[in-house]
Design a protein around this motif. Sequence first.
Motif, PDB file in Angstrom:
ATOM      1  N   GLY A   1       0.786  -1.232   0.000  1.00 15.88           N
ATOM      2  CA  GLY A   1       0.000   0.000   0.000  1.00 15.88           C
ATOM      3  C   GLY A   1       0.811   1.270   0.000  1.00 15.88           C
ATOM      4  N   GLY A   2       2.064   1.183  -0.433  1.00 12.70           N
ATOM      5  CA  GLY A   2       2.887   2.384  -0.531  1.00 12.70           C
ATOM      6  C   GLY A   2       3.510   2.834   0.768  1.00 12.70           C
ATOM      7  N   ILE A   3       3.745   1.909   1.702  1.00 15.05           N
ATOM      8  CA  ILE A   3       4.366   2.270   2.981  1.00 15.05           C
ATOM      9  C   ILE A   3       5.855   2.511   2.799  1.00 15.05           C
ATOM     10  N   ASP A   4       6.481   3.131   3.804  1.00 13.54           N
ATOM     11  CA  ASP A   4       7.935   3.248   3.859  1.00 13.54           C
ATOM     12  C   ASP A   4       8.429   2.078   4.701  1.00 13.54           C
ATOM     13  N   LEU A   5       8.953   1.063   4.037  1.00 12.71           N
ATOM     14  CA  LEU A   5       9.313  -0.176   4.722  1.00 12.71           C
ATOM     15  C   LEU A   5      10.342   0.053   5.819  1.00 12.71           C
ATOM     16  N   TYR A   6      11.174   1.087   5.683  1.00 15.42           N
ATOM     17  CA  TYR A   6      12.268   1.299   6.630  1.00 15.42           C
ATOM     18  C   TYR A   6      11.971   2.400   7.642  1.00 15.42           C
ATOM     19  N   ALA A   7      10.710   2.827   7.716  1.00 13.42           N
ATOM     20  CA  ALA A   7      10.317   3.779   8.746  1.00 13.42           C
ATOM     21  C   ALA A   7      10.306   3.080  10.099  1.00 13.42           C
ATOM     22  N   ALA A   8      10.553   3.843  11.151  1.00 15.59           N
ATOM     23  CA  ALA A   8      10.662   3.265  12.491  1.00 15.59           C
ATOM     24  C   ALA A   8       9.403   2.516  12.895  1.00 15.59           C
ATOM     25  N   ASP A   9       8.224   3.056  12.517  1.00 15.32           N
ATOM     26  CA  ASP A   9       6.980   2.422  12.951  1.00 15.32           C
ATOM     27  C   ASP A   9       6.627   1.194  12.104  1.00 15.32           C
ATOM     28  N   ASN A  10       7.447   0.870  11.094  1.00 18.73           N
ATOM     29  CA  ASN A  10       7.206  -0.324  10.272  1.00 18.73           C
ATOM     30  C   ASN A  10       8.265  -1.405  10.506  1.00 18.73           C
ATOM     31  N   LEU A  11       8.967  -1.314  11.633  1.00 23.36           N
ATOM     32  CA  LEU A  11      10.015  -2.291  11.912  1.00 23.36           C
ATOM     33  C   LEU A  11       9.444  -3.706  11.993  1.00 23.36           C
ATOM     34  N   ALA A  12       8.260  -3.860  12.599  1.00 24.49           N
ATOM     35  CA  ALA A  12       7.652  -5.185  12.705  1.00 24.49           C
ATOM     36  C   ALA A  12       7.336  -5.743  11.323  1.00 24.49           C
ATOM     37  N   VAL A  13       6.874  -4.881  10.409  1.00 19.78           N
ATOM     38  CA  VAL A  13       6.573  -5.319   9.047  1.00 19.78           C
ATOM     39  C   VAL A  13       7.858  -5.736   8.338  1.00 19.78           C
ATOM     40  N   LEU A  14       8.915  -4.939   8.489  1.00 22.66           N
ATOM     41  CA  LEU A  14      10.193  -5.259   7.869  1.00 22.66           C
ATOM     42  C   LEU A  14      10.705  -6.606   8.366  1.00 22.66           C
ATOM     43  N   THR A  15      10.599  -6.824   9.673  1.00 22.53           N
ATOM     44  CA  THR A  15      11.039  -8.101  10.241  1.00 22.53           C
ATOM     45  C   THR A  15      10.228  -9.253   9.672  1.00 22.53           C
ATOM     46  N   ALA A  16       8.904  -9.088   9.595  1.00 19.61           N
ATOM     47  CA  ALA A  16       8.048 -10.158   9.073  1.00 19.61           C
ATOM     48  C   ALA A  16       8.381 -10.480   7.626  1.00 19.61           C
ATOM     49  N   VAL A  17       8.648  -9.452   6.824  1.00 15.30           N
ATOM     50  CA  VAL A  17       9.006  -9.675   5.423  1.00 15.30           C
ATOM     51  C   VAL A  17      10.341 -10.404   5.329  1.00 15.30           C
ATOM     52  N   ASN A  18      11.318  -9.978   6.136  1.00  9.74           N
ATOM     53  CA  ASN A  18      12.633 -10.625   6.119  1.00  9.74           C
ATOM     54  C   ASN A  18      12.547 -12.097   6.505  1.00  9.74           C
TER      55      ASN A  18
ATOM     56  N   PRO B   1      13.394 -21.126  15.837  1.00 10.55           N
ATOM     57  CA  PRO B   1      12.804 -20.089  16.690  1.00 10.55           C
ATOM     58  C   PRO B   1      11.431 -19.708  16.153  1.00 10.55           C
ATOM     59  N   ASP B   2      10.535 -19.320  17.061  1.00 12.38           N
ATOM     60  CA  ASP B   2       9.111 -19.210  16.738  1.00 12.38           C
ATOM     61  C   ASP B   2       8.814 -18.425  15.464  1.00 12.38           C
ATOM     62  N   GLY B   3       9.468 -17.277  15.259  1.00 13.75           N
ATOM     63  CA  GLY B   3       9.159 -16.479  14.083  1.00 13.75           C
ATOM     64  C   GLY B   3       9.451 -17.208  12.794  1.00 13.75           C
ATOM     65  N   LEU B   4      10.600 -17.873  12.701  1.00 14.09           N
ATOM     66  CA  LEU B   4      10.979 -18.592  11.492  1.00 14.09           C
ATOM     67  C   LEU B   4      10.123 -19.847  11.326  1.00 14.09           C
ATOM     68  N   GLN B   5       9.837 -20.528  12.429  1.00 14.09           N
ATOM     69  CA  GLN B   5       8.982 -21.711  12.361  1.00 14.09           C
ATOM     70  C   GLN B   5       7.612 -21.344  11.793  1.00 14.09           C
ATOM     71  N   ALA B   6       7.041 -20.267  12.304  1.00 17.01           N
ATOM     72  CA  ALA B   6       5.726 -19.829  11.832  1.00 17.01           C
ATOM     73  C   ALA B   6       5.769 -19.426  10.364  1.00 17.01           C
ATOM     74  N   ALA B   7       6.874 -18.814   9.939  1.00 11.31           N
ATOM     75  CA  ALA B   7       6.995 -18.388   8.540  1.00 11.31           C
ATOM     76  C   ALA B   7       7.043 -19.590   7.602  1.00 11.31           C
ATOM     77  N   VAL B   8       7.738 -20.658   7.999  1.00 15.07           N
ATOM     78  CA  VAL B   8       7.785 -21.862   7.172  1.00 15.07           C
ATOM     79  C   VAL B   8       6.404 -22.511   7.123  1.00 15.07           C
ATOM     80  N   GLU B   9       5.706 -22.523   8.245  1.00 12.19           N
ATOM     81  CA  GLU B   9       4.349 -23.081   8.259  1.00 12.19           C
ATOM     82  C   GLU B   9       3.419 -22.275   7.350  1.00 12.19           C
ATOM     83  N   ALA B  10       3.571 -20.967   7.357  1.00 18.21           N
ATOM     84  CA  ALA B  10       2.762 -20.133   6.459  1.00 18.21           C
ATOM     85  C   ALA B  10       3.135 -20.396   5.004  1.00 18.21           C
TER      86      ALA B  10
END
Length: 821
Positions: free
Chosen positions: A309-326, A365-374
Motif C-alpha cells: 500500500g505504498g508504505i515506507d518499509l524502513y520507517a521506524a513504525d514499520n520495523l515489525a513489518v520489515l522483520t516479518a518480510v525478512n 525459533p518461533d518467528g521462522l517456524q511460523a513463517a515456514v508453516e505459512a
Amino acid sequence: MALRDRLRRLVQKPGSADLAPLRDVVGEAGEREPRVRALSDAELTAAANALRLPAATGRRPDGDSKPDAPAKPDAPAKPDAPAKPDAPAKKGAADVDLAEVCALGREAARRTLGERPYDVQLVGTLALLRGQVAEMATGEGKTLAGAIAAAGYALRGRRVHVMSVNDYLARRDAEWMGPLYDLLGVSVGWVGQTSTPDERRAAYAADVTYAPVSEIGFDLLRDRLATSVDDRVLPEPEVALIDEADSVLVDEAMVPLVLAGAVDTAGADPSYADLVRRLRPGRDYGTDVEARNVQLTSAGAREVERSLGGIDLYAADNLAVLTAVNVALHAEVLLQRDVDYIVRDGAVKLISESRGRVALLQRWPDGLQAAVEAKEALDASPSGEILDSVTVQELIGRYPVRCGMTGTAMAVAGQLREFYDLDVTVVPPNKPCVRDDRPDRLYATSADKEVAVVEEIAAAHGDGRPVLVGTGDVAESERLARRLVRAGFEPVVLNAKNDAEEAAIIARAGAPGAITVSTQIAGRGTDIRLGGPPAEKTPGTAPLDDPAAGTHDEVVEAGGLLVIGTGRYHSSRLDDQLRGRSGRQGDPGASVFFTSLQDDLVTRYAPDEEYKGASGDDGLIDAKPAHWIVGHAQRVAEGVDLELHRNTWRYNHLIGLQRAEMLAERDAVLRGDAADRLMAEKTPARHAELVEVAGADDVARAARQLLLFHLDRRWSDHLAFLTDVREGIHLRSLARGLDPLIEFNSEAVPAGRRLLPDARAAAVAAFENLKTSEDGTLDLAGAGLQRPSATWTYLVHDNPFGSLDERTLRGVISLFKGRRV
C-alpha cells in the motif's frame, strides 16, 4: 610404529593412550575364564554382588538428588580424579577388581546373549571405565562393551545413564542387554518420549537407565520447575555413558532443549509468504555466496512497499513489518522442502543435518517456524514463552563422570577435550579392516557426476554386489532413485520420510544385488550384514525367514558391500561414518565418493576458488588442485561448525552461572524453610497475623509457593530479555566498535544481579497482600500464582542465518547502496 606412538603420548596427542595396561587387565580376565565358566548362574550373580560397593558418596539414602548445582561452563566437572592416559584406570576404579568385572561380564554375555566378547571389546569396556571415549569401528560390538562398562560402574556404587540419540535405541538396547544385567545382579530401566512420570521415576531408580539425551534434558527442565520435591523424577547425576558420543557431544551441542509454557500467540501472516513468493531472484533479492543470508534489493524493497500500500518499509513504525518480510523471505529462499525439512501429517518436520533423520521435537525459533508453516499453508504449531532451557553441553557437564563410545571420535578429539575434558582411546578392530577406500572421483559438473554414479551402480549390480549410496538430502535421494528406476533398477530409498523403516531396510542392504539409496540416516545404527539378516533374530533386524539369509559367501565373492557417496559431507566424520557401513568385522568391501565442483559444499564454502584446468570427455578431473578445492571447502565447513559451537558456549557461559545461582536459591526454598524465614523477617506483622489465622504449616507452604513462583517468573522473563539483547546486540556493537559478546555480557551481568532481589521483593509484596477466606484458607490463586495451563518441550534449531537485527542491517545497507548507485 611403537616409537611414533610413544612420541604421540609424550605430547598428549588425541588417541595416543597406551593400550598395554588395558590389555594386561583383559589378559588377566582371560586367565579367570575357566573358573568363572564353572560357576552356576546363582554363583555368578553372587560373585558380581560381592564386588558391589556402597552407593557413591553424596547419594541420599532415599535415592533423591542433592541440590542441582550445574558444573561451571568454564570449569566442567572432571571425571573422578582423571589419571594420565597410560594409567590402567582412573582413581576409584581400583576399588573394584576390573579383571573380575571383565571376566564376569564376558561370561554373562555368553550365557544370556550367545556372544562371547572379544578381547578388544573388553579393552573398549575398560576405556569407558576410565572415563574416556572409546572409538570402536562399526560392527565391533559397542553396545555390549558399553553394557559391561555400565554394569562395572553400577558395581562401583554409581548410577549410570546410558544416553542414546532416540527412543528406539534406548528401548532396544535396554531390553537387548537386560538379561546380561539381570545375571550380574544389576537393575536396568529405560525412558522414552511417552513414559509417564511414574515410569520415569522407576526407570531412573534403576542402577542403569537407558534414555535419549533429549528426554533426560527435558526431565531436568521439568524438575527445575517442580513445586514439590516429590514431583521430581531425576536422581543425582553420577555417570553419563554416551552412545554415538561425537554426534551427541558435538553435533547436538548447539541445539538448546526448551521447556515452554502456553501463551496466546498468532502464527505468521500468510500474506507475507504470498508476497515474497512473487519476488524474483537477482532482481528483487540476492543471497550471499554461502546461501546463509538473503536481502531485498532496492527494487525488491520498492516492490514490497508497493504491494503493502505504498508504505515506507524502513520507517521506524514499520520495523515489525520489515522483520516479518525478512523472516518470510528467509523461509521462502533459504529453507528448502525435502532438504531442510519435510512435511508429514500436516506439520513441518526438521531434518537433522548430521544424521539425515527427522529431528524429533525440533523446531526453529518461533518467528521462522511460523513463517515456514505459512509458506507451506499449514496450521501454526503451538508457540509460547520459554520457561527454561539447557544446552546438551551444560546437561552433560552436570555429570561428575563422563564417557562414551562411537566409531568416529578422532576427527573431533580436540573438541571433546576442549569442551568436555574427555580423551579418546582408539580401540583396534578384532579383525583388520580390508575395505578398499578408493580415491574420490571428481567431476566438473553435477550432471557428469550423476551419470558416473549410475554407471558405477550398474556395474556393481551386474556383479551381484550390494550397493549402498549415501546422498546429501531427501531431494537428492529421491532424484537419484528415479534415475535408477528409469535405468531399469529397483532401488530401495531410505530417508527422513520413511525413517521408521530404517532397521528393516538396512538389514537387507547387504543382500546380493541390493541397491539402497539413503541420506546420512544410513551412516550409523543397525549393522549391514553381508548376505542379509543374521541367522538369529537380533533386535532391530529383519525376520528370520528372509530369503537373503545364507548368501554371505555369494556377496563375499562379489567383493562385499560397495558404499558410494554422491558428494562429501560438511564434516569428514560423516564421510567416515558412511564408509564404515562396509568392511565390518574383516568383511571385504569398498567405498568411493563422487564429487563435483558444482556440489553445494564447494559453492558454499569455497566460492572464490576456481579451477581452470581441463576435464575428460566424461567430465572427470584428475588434477590435484581441483581435488584440493573440495578438501578445502570441507575444512572450511568444519571450521564454521567449530566456531558455531564455541559461540554457543560463549553466550551460554554467563547464563549457566546465573542459572546455577538461581537454582541454588530455588532448591533451598523447595527443600527448607527459607521462604518462611524471609517472610517472617521482611513482614513480621503480616506473617504473625497469617499464622494466627491459617496456622504455621499453611503459611510456610504459601510462602514457599509464592517465592518459587516469582523465582520461576523472573527467570523466564530474564531468558526473554537475554534473547532480545542477543538479537539486537550486533547493531549496538557495530555502532560502538565493540565485541558483541562484551556488549551482551555488559547487559546480562547487571540484569542477573537483580534476579534474586527482584524475585524476593515480588514474593514479599504478594505475601503482604495475601487474602484469607472466612474458614482461614489462604487464597493463593488470588495472589496471581497462575502457571501456564500447558507446557511442552522441544529443541530449538539455532537460527543458521544470524540475528534478525543483523540481517535487517545488511538489508538496509544493501538498499542504500542500491539507491546510491
